[in-house]
Design an enzyme around this catalytic site. Structure first.
Site, PDB file in Angstrom:
ATOM      1  N   GLU A 319       0.799  -1.233   0.000  1.00 43.48           N
ATOM      2  CA  GLU A 319       0.000   0.000   0.000  1.00 43.48           C
ATOM      3  C   GLU A 319       0.831   1.283   0.000  1.00 43.48           C
ATOM      4  OE1 GLU A 319      -4.118  -0.980   2.084  1.00 43.48           O
ATOM      5  OE2 GLU A 319      -2.485  -0.978   3.540  1.00 43.48           O
TER       6      GLU A 319
HETATM    7  C1  ACM Z   1      -2.120  -5.227   4.194  1.00 48.57           C
HETATM    8  O1  ACM Z   1      -3.195  -5.676   4.647  1.00 48.57           O
HETATM    9  N1  ACM Z   1      -2.039  -3.984   3.799  1.00 48.57           N
HETATM   10  C2  ACM Z   1      -0.957  -6.060   4.069  1.00 48.57           C
END
Ligand code: ACM
Length: 677
Positions: A319
């Site tokens: 992310e």
């Molecule tokens: C995640 O759940 N961003 C690894």
């Protein structure tokens, strides 16, 4: 080395055989062994056996000591009593073929063979890890019956399906003390997990003391972090229980805490404080074009690589918010100069450099799906949180991988939902045998935006037992009713181990119900569950300063009572007893609202439950009308059915971040055929 250890004070004991009553499929084992045969008879636990340990190392003798204590705790049998003579006719033989690796490794053989007869126990394994697993199986086999405590006669040959069976705990969003982690390690041991993955840094805090870069805990945590001494102790504690500890330091995103200490390495200016809530929107990643970034990571990863002996080192990589790179002129100019065409390529460049750093410090790099790029070396490990397609693609590219999608416990799904997820299903089912071997297991994951140490156990357990079984037991072990039956027994045993999933939940419920009749509160509490997936964020952004003390926090993710009621309702047409019990519940739901209403108004912890209570009353009323129709023998007209279904839909609305989970029961009643008269 052969060592005979007599008088280890085994409290377990043995005597005459008793006719076996339990069938193998009724034994309370979780995870279910790969091969088990139950035989006639049982070992009665009333005398000290003669204990013989051969070929084993200290982990086994200390494991035996813990086993003895656990047996003594459960049975009240004498413990470490030097005046008791072992019974030479009964034997507890424990044998390891070899010592384990100095640092527990992924490839170690964890299998064991266990034979229990009326005359004793024989536990043997190629490696101490197998013996430790065998102790847990023995503890689960012990039960108290008319003849006292006994272990049924069995022959077990057990080996895990996957070598990586992990539990991830996020200790950054909400810090979890060492005692909390230790009791969770004890729970992991009970169900044969072998990897504790700690998510040690995120925007909300950096949680390990760094001697090289002390600013990381001086300003990049809120004062809550593990000292190096605590980490060493924790790693030893886990090792003694056959569990590896894999550290994760999430970079280049999710790294605001680092950047509070080193704002010059951020991709955007203005980072001055760790993130405390979802309203804190400034969350730039590291600047991958700054040499200082790599100097810092080299220093810290080098230090942490020594502290955490495991061969894998998790660098996160998930992310990354590319807008900060897009908006940074210096980064854009650098990308142009170095012919890096987009953010994906920039992160790939970053990962290449990080991989070399991690490798230099003697580790394999592990990261979330986003790190996958064909030019990374094949020794990396990819943890998939994005699903079956992603894990299959990763294996096709030749990387080792493990599944976490489907095992996110923080999403509050039922044990059955997680149990149904298999690392080798979906796209992965079409892989070649060689590619399938690259899928080395899975990890349950518990993120803690909405979870304090008071709540943690109740979010993880007992549901993590179902995931543990999926990762250990043969693929064919899929019976959900059997799983729930055994999970309920496991849940009690996990409490004996010291986990607080039930006690802590109850304490929180009691706190909310202060000053009101508990029964009224409980009638509502058992019919609702926390909302699923990421729905909570949509009505209540998380804030680490916010007390997590409402019903959504106190209630378990899954209501056993509701599941039972829903199952009962499917039998309404055919089973008069089921109807009688359902009627009691429905009357209670219908009448509870008027009684509870004055109490809901008197506490801030309860006022948000008013709509749920009203909805439950509607469901009770509708359910009773449907039940009356079933029992009268007159089917509802299509119009009546539609009206009832409309009422159910109107009552099936989420409030207080909770949903009513007995809706399926009422729907079943509306749809049921009337009883023939
Ligand atoms: C995640 O759940 N961003 C690894």
């Amino acid at each position: 080395m052969t060592r005979i250890c007599q008088r280890l004070g085994l409290a377990v004991l043995l005597a005459g055989s008793i006719a076996a009553t339990a069938k193998a499929d009724e034994l309370n084992l979780m995870p279910w062994p790969s091969h088990i045969e139950q035989q006639a008879g049982a070992l009665n636990l009333n005398r000290l056996p003669h204990v013989e340990v051969t070929g084993c190392e200290e982990r086994v003798t200390s494991g035996l000591d813990r086993f003895n204590r656990a047996v003594a705790l459960r049975t009240g049998m004498p413990f470490l009593n030097p005046d008791l003579k072992p019974d030479t006719a009964t034997m507890f033989a424990i044998h390891c073929a070899a010592h384990g690796d100095k640092v527990q490794a992924l490839e170690e053989d964890e299998s064991y063979k266990l034979t229990v007869t009326a005359a004793g126990i024989d536990l043997s394994a190629p490696n101490p890890l197998g013996v430790l697993h065998g102790f847990q199986t023995l503890l689960q086999l012990m039960h108290n019956g008319p003849q006292g405590w006994e272990i049924p006669a069995v022959q077990i040959e057990d080996t895990p399906r996957f070598p990586w069976r992990g539990l991830m705990i996020d200790v950054s969003r909400h810090f979890m003390g060492i005692d909390v982690l230790k009791r969770n390690i004890d729970g992991m041991e009970a169900v044969k997990y072998n990897v504790l993955h700690l998510h040690l840094s995120d925007d909300e805090g950096f949680r390990v003391q760094s001697l090289k870069r002390p600013k990381l805990t001086e300003v990049a945590s809120d004062g809550n972090f593990y000292t190096q001494e605590q980490v060493r102790d924790l790693v030893e504690y886990a090792r003694a229980r056959g569990i590896r500890v894999v550290p994760e330091f999430d970079v280049p995103g999710h790294s605001v805490s680092w950047l509070v200490a080193y704002p010059e390495l951020a991709s955007a200016p203005g980072v001055t404080k760790i993130v405390r809530s979802q309203y804190d929107e400034l969350r730039p990643p590291f600047d991958p074009t700054n040499d200082g970034t790599y100097k810092l990571l080299d220093d810290v990863f080098g230090e942490m690589a020594k502290l955490f002996p495991d061969e894998y080192f998790h660098i996160g990589g998930d992310e990354v918010d590319g807008k900060y790179w897009d908006h940074n002129e210096k980064i854009q100019a650098w990308m142009k100069e170095h012919n890096i065409k987009d953010n994906h390529a920039l992160q790939a460049y970053f990962n290449q450099k990080i991989q070399k750093i991690v490798n230099k410090h003697g580790k394999h790099m592990e990261g979330w799906d986003e790190i996958v790029a064909s030019d990374l070396p094949k020794d990396i490990l990819v943890q998939s949180w994005r699903g079956p397609k992603s894990i299959a693609q990763t294996a096709q590219m030749g990387f080792k991988t493990l599944l976490s999608a489907g095992y996110y416990l923080d999403l509050q799904y039922s044990a059955a939902t997680h149990y149904a997820v298999d690392p080798l299903e979906g796209e992965a089912a079409a892989l070649t045998p060689e590619q399938k071997k690259l899928i080395i297991g899975g990890e349950a994951a518990q993120w803690t935006e909405y979870v304090t140490s008071e709540i943690l156990d109740n979010r993880i357990w007992p549901r993590a037992g179902a995931v543990a079984e999926r990762l250990w037991s043969p693929e064919s072990v899929t019976d959900v009713n059997s799983m729930y039956r055994r999970l309920a027994v496991l849940s009690d045993e996990l409490q004996w181990v010291g986990l607080e999933h039930t006690t802590s939940s109850q304490r929180m419920l009691d706190r909310i119900a202060a000053g009101m009749p508990y029964e009224l509160f409980n009638t509502l509490a058992v019919t609702v569950e926390p909302v699923k997936e990421y729905e909570r964020e949509t009505t209540q952004k998380y804030d680490t300063n916010m007390p997590l003390n409402h019903l959504v926090d106190a209630d378990p993710p899954e209501s056993n009572e509701a599941r039972r009621i829903n199952a009962l309702a499917t039998q309404a047409a055919s089973n008069a007893e089921a109807r009688a019990e359902l009627r009691k519940w429905l009357v209670r739901w219908r009448d509870n609202d008027a009684k509870i209403e004055p109490y809901l108004a008197t506490s801030e912890l309860r006022t948000n439950l008013v709509p749920l209570s009203q909805q439950l009353a509607v469901l009770g009323t509708v359910g009773l009308q449907a039940l009356d129709a079933i029992e009268s023998g007159h089917a509802l007209t299509a119009d009546q059915q539609k009206q009832q279904n409309d009422s159910i839909t109107a009552a099936d609305v989420h409030h207080a971040q909770m949903l009513i989970v007995v809706v399926p029961a009422v729907k079943s009643l509306v749809a049921a055929e009337p009883v023939a008269h």
